[in-house]
Design an enzyme around this catalytic site. Structure first.
Site, short mmCIF file in Angstrom:
data_model
loop_
_atom_site.label_atom_id
_atom_site.label_comp_id
_atom_site.label_asym_id
_atom_site.label_seq_id
_atom_site.Cartn_x
_atom_site.Cartn_y
_atom_site.Cartn_z
CD1 TRP A 91 -2.50 -1.97 1.61
CD2 TRP A 91 -3.19 -1.42 0.16
NE1 TRP A 91 -3.09 -2.72 1.06
CE2 TRP A 91 -4.13 -2.06 -0.36
CE3 TRP A 91 -3.79 -0.37 -1.26
CZ2 TRP A 91 -4.48 -2.22 -1.13
CZ3 TRP A 91 -4.16 -0.08 -2.25
CH2 TRP A 91 -5.50 -1.64 -2.18
CG ASP B 78 -3.59 3.73 4.01
OD1 ASP B 78 -4.55 3.71 4.31
OD2 ASP B 78 -3.17 3.11 3.18
CE LYS C 253 -8.69 -3.44 3.30
NZ LYS C 253 -7.89 -2.59 2.62
#
Ligand SMILES: *Cc1c(COP(=O)(O)O)cnc(C)c1O
Length: 360
Positions: free
Chosen positions: A102, A172, A196
């Site tokens: 990511w 993030d 999530k």
């Protein structure tokens, strides 16, 4: 019909109580005669849903008044571009940690808008650790520093919030948001995709310090301009109303569990027992350095890849779902987000022990 134990990395499990509430509300939200999906985002009913969700999130995360909370579209990935557009503020360089897949995606996107300085990189270690602070190369002229608190694919997370001095810090938080308390005041900007730990996919939450807004790079679309979104209460266009409503139900559920401190206690216990079972097995292995093992995403491998298929087939029979690891890591991955109950982790451990015994 019976539900499975859902270890999906994302979109991940939602609390059963939330799904039942949504089901009860579906045809007729609180006597309005319509579902949440069918009402105007500018009407009184939805405005109250939106405001309540924001208030509950502010309460849960103890978000200071000088931060805006935005409910945006396009997931976390859209923010990979929006962040440089909004936060470069006349500067040309930004700092990024590279700790996994990511991070890499965020860096690739940012490079379109600025020079990216890599503060530290763990790729040589196959992203199985967080580089030590002594090796970090922070640039004092960077517009901001970006890091990925938890790498959802590698299952590796920072064990503390990086100290970047006066340089604004951006995180993030997609896969750890609401998993534990966090000191929001340490950040310039916190963002995360919802799927999530918060709700359905498509929604992203952005929490941004007000004084950083209003100086975007030329050509920034209104949709990606945080000032524009803040001024219109995240309703520059039609927002993802149903996802916003679902997020609000999840916030209420987290509050009912006792808030983020209670979530942290449960999450830590779930992760600790799963890692302990892996360590004790002499069969399964987790590649991540001890100090940086994720509370949310637990990758593990079997002694031989040849066993993967049998492991997954047996897991399916035991109603243990979505355990196949990411193709870049291999093996298995159990994502144990807020909504995955401790009983699911217990069931997984029990199956893992059985499988190890039978295949040693
Ligand atoms: C899932 C995830 C993303 C991407 O989210 P999208 O909503 O699909 O854009 C980004 N960062 C992290 C850490 C993630 O876990």
């Amino acid at each position: 019909m019976s539900r499975v134990f859902n270890f999906s990395a994302g979109p991940g499990a939602l609390p059963e109580a939330v799904l039942k509430q949504a089901q009860a509300d579906l045809m007729d939200w609180q006597g309005s005669g319509v579902s949440v999906m069918e009402m105007s985002h500018r009407g009184k009913a939805f405005m109250s849903i939106a405001a309540e969700a924001e208030a509950d999130l502010r309460e849960l995360m103890v978000i200071p008044d000088n931060y805006k909370v935005l409910f945006l579209q396009g997931g976390a990935t859209t923010q990979f571009a929006a962040i440089p557009m909004n936060l470069l503020r006349g500067k040309k360089q930004a700092d990024y940690f590279n700790t996994g897949q990511w991070s890499k995606k965020a860096i690739k996107e940012a490079k379109q808008y600025c020079d990216v300085n890599i503060v530290a990189c763990s790729e040589a270690d196959n992203f199985s650790t967080i580089p030590p602070v002594s090796e970090w190369k922070l640039n004092p002229d960077a517009a901001y520093v970006h890091y990925t608190a938890n790498e959802t694919i590698g299952g590796v997370e920072f064990d503390h919030i990086p100290d970047t001095g006066d340089v604004p810090l951006v995180v993030d938080l997609s896969s750890t948001i609401l998993s534990r308390p966090i000191d929001v005041s340490k950040f310039a900007l916190i963002y995360g995709g919802a799927q999530k730990n918060i709700g359905p996919a498509g929604l992203a939450i952005v929490i941004v310090r007000e004084d950083l807004l209003g100086d975007v790079i030329d050509g920034t679309p209104g949709m990606l301009n945080y000032q524009v979104q803040a001024d219109s209460d995240s309703m520059f266009n039609t927002p993802p109303t149903f996802s916003w409503y679902m997020a609000g139900l999840v916030f209420k559920w987290v509050k009912a569990q006792g808030g983020l401190a209670a979530m942290a206690e449960i999450n830590q216990r779930k992760a600790a027992k799963l890692y302990a079972a892996i360590e004790a097995s002499g069969f399964y292995k987790n590649p991540v350095a001890l100090a940086y093992r994720s509370w949310m995403n637990v990758p593990f491998t079997l002694p031989s890849e040849d066993l993967d298929k049998a492991f997954l087939a047996g897991a399916a029979e035991a109603k243990l779902d979505s355990l196949k690891g990411h193709r870049s890591v291999g093996g298995m991955r159990a994502s144990i987000y807020n909504a995955v109950p401790e009983s699911a982790v217990d069931a997984l451990i029990s199956y893992m022990n059985q499988f190890a015994q039978a295949n040693k």
